[in-house]
Design a protein around this motif. Structure first.
Motif, PDB file in Angstrom:
ATOM      1  N   LYS A  38       0.838  -1.198   0.000  1.00 23.12           N
ATOM      2  CA  LYS A  38       0.000   0.000   0.000  1.00 23.12           C
ATOM      3  C   LYS A  38       0.875   1.251   0.000  1.00 23.12           C
ATOM      4  CE  LYS A  38      -3.988  -2.082   2.336  1.00 23.12           C
ATOM      5  NZ  LYS A  38      -5.009  -1.924   3.390  1.00 23.12           N
ATOM      6  N   LYS A  39       0.245   2.364  -0.325  1.00 23.67           N
ATOM      7  CA  LYS A  39       0.948   3.644  -0.342  1.00 23.67           C
ATOM      8  C   LYS A  39       0.914   4.274   1.050  1.00 23.67           C
ATOM      9  CE  LYS A  39      -0.218   4.475  -5.180  1.00 23.67           C
ATOM     10  NZ  LYS A  39      -0.980   5.315  -6.141  1.00 23.67           N
ATOM     11  N   ASP A  40       2.068   4.706   1.498  1.00 26.64           N
ATOM     12  CA  ASP A  40       2.196   5.346   2.805  1.00 26.64           C
ATOM     13  C   ASP A  40       1.219   6.521   2.918  1.00 26.64           C
ATOM     14  OD1 ASP A  40       3.176   6.148   5.302  1.00 26.64           O
ATOM     15  OD2 ASP A  40       4.884   7.245   4.454  1.00 26.64           O
ATOM     16  N   ILE A  41       0.549   6.604   4.058  1.00 29.97           N
ATOM     17  CA  ILE A  41      -0.379   7.679   4.411  1.00 29.97           C
ATOM     18  C   ILE A  41      -1.658   7.647   3.570  1.00 29.97           C
ATOM     19  CG2 ILE A  41      -0.737  10.200   4.593  1.00 29.97           C
ATOM     20  CD1 ILE A  41       2.253  10.457   5.146  1.00 29.97           C
ATOM     21  N   VAL A  42      -1.507   7.533   2.255  1.00 27.41           N
ATOM     22  CA  VAL A  42      -2.669   7.568   1.359  1.00 27.41           C
ATOM     23  C   VAL A  42      -3.567   6.353   1.549  1.00 27.41           C
ATOM     24  CG1 VAL A  42      -3.392   7.615  -1.064  1.00 27.41           C
ATOM     25  CG2 VAL A  42      -1.386   8.908  -0.347  1.00 27.41           C
ATOM     26  N   GLU A  43      -2.958   5.184   1.752  1.00 26.59           N
ATOM     27  CA  GLU A  43      -3.737   3.944   1.810  1.00 26.59           C
ATOM     28  C   GLU A  43      -3.609   3.179   3.117  1.00 26.59           C
ATOM     29  OE1 GLU A  43      -3.634   2.900  -2.992  1.00 26.59           O
ATOM     30  OE2 GLU A  43      -2.248   1.851  -1.638  1.00 26.59           O
ATOM     31  N   VAL A  44      -2.679   3.560   3.969  1.00 26.24           N
ATOM     32  CA  VAL A  44      -2.511   2.826   5.228  1.00 26.24           C
ATOM     33  C   VAL A  44      -2.016   3.775   6.314  1.00 26.24           C
ATOM     34  CG1 VAL A  44      -0.131   2.114   4.672  1.00 26.24           C
ATOM     35  CG2 VAL A  44      -1.490   0.751   6.281  1.00 26.24           C
ATOM     36  N   SER A  45      -2.516   3.601   7.532  1.00 24.71           N
ATOM     37  CA  SER A  45      -2.135   4.458   8.663  1.00 24.71           C
ATOM     38  C   SER A  45      -1.131   3.751   9.559  1.00 24.71           C
ATOM     39  CB  SER A  45      -3.376   4.822   9.486  1.00 24.71           C
ATOM     40  OG  SER A  45      -3.830   3.678  10.212  1.00 24.71           O
ATOM     41  N   PRO A  46      -0.388   4.508  10.353  1.00 23.50           N
ATOM     42  CA  PRO A  46       0.557   3.870  11.294  1.00 23.50           C
ATOM     43  C   PRO A  46      -0.121   2.902  12.249  1.00 23.50           C
ATOM     44  CG  PRO A  46       1.060   6.198  11.071  1.00 23.50           C
ATOM     45  CD  PRO A  46      -0.237   5.981  10.340  1.00 23.50           C
ATOM     46  N   ASP A  47      -1.316   3.240  12.748  1.00 19.29           N
ATOM     47  CA  ASP A  47      -1.992   2.344  13.692  1.00 19.29           C
ATOM     48  C   ASP A  47      -2.343   1.005  13.041  1.00 19.29           C
ATOM     49  OD1 ASP A  47      -1.831   4.079  15.830  1.00 19.29           O
ATOM     50  OD2 ASP A  47      -3.735   5.058  15.377  1.00 19.29           O
ATOM     51  N   GLU A  48      -2.699   1.034  11.756  1.00 15.43           N
ATOM     52  CA  GLU A  48      -2.962  -0.212  11.028  1.00 15.43           C
ATOM     53  C   GLU A  48      -1.690  -1.037  10.900  1.00 15.43           C
ATOM     54  OE1 GLU A  48      -6.506   0.668   7.877  1.00 15.43           O
ATOM     55  OE2 GLU A  48      -4.704   1.907   7.647  1.00 15.43           O
ATOM     56  N   LEU A  49      -0.570  -0.355  10.703  1.00  9.98           N
ATOM     57  CA  LEU A  49       0.710  -1.053  10.597  1.00  9.98           C
ATOM     58  C   LEU A  49       1.097  -1.696  11.922  1.00  9.98           C
ATOM     59  CD1 LEU A  49       2.712   1.581   8.503  1.00  9.98           C
ATOM     60  CD2 LEU A  49       1.724  -0.567   7.688  1.00  9.98           C
ATOM     61  N   TYR A  50       0.899  -0.970  13.030  1.00  7.74           N
ATOM     62  CA  TYR A  50       1.196  -1.528  14.356  1.00  7.74           C
ATOM     63  C   TYR A  50       0.364  -2.790  14.600  1.00  7.74           C
ATOM     64  CZ  TYR A  50       3.348   3.009  15.534  1.00  7.74           C
ATOM     65  OH  TYR A  50       4.123   4.142  15.562  1.00  7.74           O
ATOM     66  N   LYS A  51      -0.916  -2.702  14.266  1.00  6.74           N
ATOM     67  CA  LYS A  51      -1.824  -3.834  14.490  1.00  6.74           C
ATOM     68  C   LYS A  51      -1.344  -5.054  13.704  1.00  6.74           C
ATOM     69  CE  LYS A  51      -6.799  -4.924  14.413  1.00  6.74           C
ATOM     70  NZ  LYS A  51      -6.782  -6.128  13.568  1.00  6.74           N
ATOM     71  N   TRP A  52      -1.024  -4.850  12.432  1.00  2.00           N
ATOM     72  CA  TRP A  52      -0.557  -5.962  11.596  1.00  2.00           C
ATOM     73  C   TRP A  52       0.758  -6.524  12.124  1.00  2.00           C
ATOM     74  CZ3 TRP A  52       3.885  -6.728   8.722  1.00  2.00           C
ATOM     75  CH2 TRP A  52       3.877  -7.831   7.853  1.00  2.00           C
ATOM     76  N   SER A  53       1.665  -5.644  12.516  1.00  2.58           N
ATOM     77  CA  SER A  53       2.972  -6.071  13.000  1.00  2.58           C
ATOM     78  C   SER A  53       2.859  -6.886  14.281  1.00  2.58           C
ATOM     79  CB  SER A  53       3.864  -4.846  13.231  1.00  2.58           C
ATOM     80  OG  SER A  53       5.180  -5.242  13.565  1.00  2.58           O
ATOM     81  N   ASP A  54       2.018  -6.434  15.201  1.00  2.00           N
ATOM     82  CA  ASP A  54       1.854  -7.149  16.460  1.00  2.00           C
ATOM     83  C   ASP A  54       1.155  -8.493  16.259  1.00  2.00           C
ATOM     84  OD1 ASP A  54       3.130  -5.179  17.901  1.00  2.00           O
ATOM     85  OD2 ASP A  54       1.282  -4.138  18.455  1.00  2.00           O
TER      86      ASP A  54
END
Length: 283
Positions: A38-54
């Motif tokens: 996905k495109k940074d900021i445009v398509e995905v948020s940091p909180d979504e990334l944290y959730k996926w990573s955890d």
């Protein structure tokens, strides 16, 4: 409208309001979560990334924008025959600047200039806002680039990481180092130097008290900084902590502007939550 168009990549961590106010266009980097990109900021948020990573125990992979995506953003300004100055994340960390250079070479567009910020996050943002203000006041592309050559090495970017888990998942520190630091509650300071990240002081304690100490340790540097502006950039710290940092900086009576931004997905995915830094230009 100025004939000079300022463009930056998404790692500059400027808010949408700031981009709009200064007429800055942003090119998003790419973030891959397993099979999904996905495109940074445009398509995905940091909180979504944290959730996926955890959930997966993995860190998202980040990459430069594709030539096609970047060209689609730049092409309208090229058709207007404008001077375009692109500010990118440090070339020591990413191929983003080279992507823009390839566009200039492939299209033969002579007025597309690439600036290696030799920095990240609002260490880039400081340079971008300065350039955009000059463009707004009628400065030429050449004058803006000359000014950046003068201040580029004076940008001071550092931040404190709450946990080394995300840096470990991304392969930027060993599992032993991450485990030891997290067990001992060590919070390393990361400093950007010569376009690369280096480790500074190692603090110990809860993140709120550590961040207070980190900023106070910078008192002399802050008193001798360019007074135009300073950034407090974080990756999801609580409001009270951020406000305390802001109040301390205000008490120094140095800066005309104290700007607070939240880091985007690229920076956040490598540093993890509760990371905070102060970024400014020295005199």
């Amino acid at each position: 409208m100025s004939n000079v168009k300022i463009v930056a990549d998404s790692t500059c961590d400027l808010s949408q309001d700031m981009l709009n106010e200064y007429d800055i266009t942003m090119i998003p980097l790419m973030i891959s979560m397993g099979e999904i990109t996905k495109k940074d900021i445009v398509e995905v948020s940091p909180d979504e990334l944290y959730k996926w990573s955890d959930e997966t125990g993995q860190t998202p992979k980040t990459a430069a924008p594709t030539i096609g995506d970047a060209l689609a953003i730049l092409e309208p300004f090229m058709k207007e025959d404008r001077d375009i100055i692109f500010f990118g994340i440090s070339e020591a960390m990413s191929a983003t600047c080279n992507v823009i250079r390839l566009i200039a070479q492939n299209t033969g567009y002579k007025r597309l200039f690439v600036v290696d910020s030799k920095n990240l996050s609002t260490g880039i943002g400081l340079q971008v806002l300065r350039a955009a203000a000059m463009a707004k006041n009628g400065a030429s592309a050449e004058d803006i680039i000359k000014d950046n050559n003068d201040i580029n090495s004076k940008v001071r970017a550092s931040f404190v990481v709450d946990t080394l888990t995300y840096l470990h998942r991304g392969g930027r520190c060993s599992g032993v180092a991450a485990l030891l630091a997290n067990t001992l509650k060590l919070k390393p300071e990361i400093i950007v130097k010569d376009g690369k990240m280096d480790v500074g002081k190692k603090y110990r304690g809860n993140i709120k008290s550590v961040l207070g100490k980190y900023v106070q340790d910078r008192r002399e540097q802050l008193l001798n900084a360019d007074p135009e502006r300073i950034f407090i950039t974080h990756s999801g710290c609580d409001n009270d902590t951020v406000e305390e940092i802001k109040n301390y900086i205000e008490s120094l009576n140095v800066f005309k502007e104290i700007l607070i931004t939240r880091a985007g997905g690229v920076i956040s995915s490598h540093c993890g939550p509760n990371t905070l830094g102060v970024l400014y230009i020295s005199k």
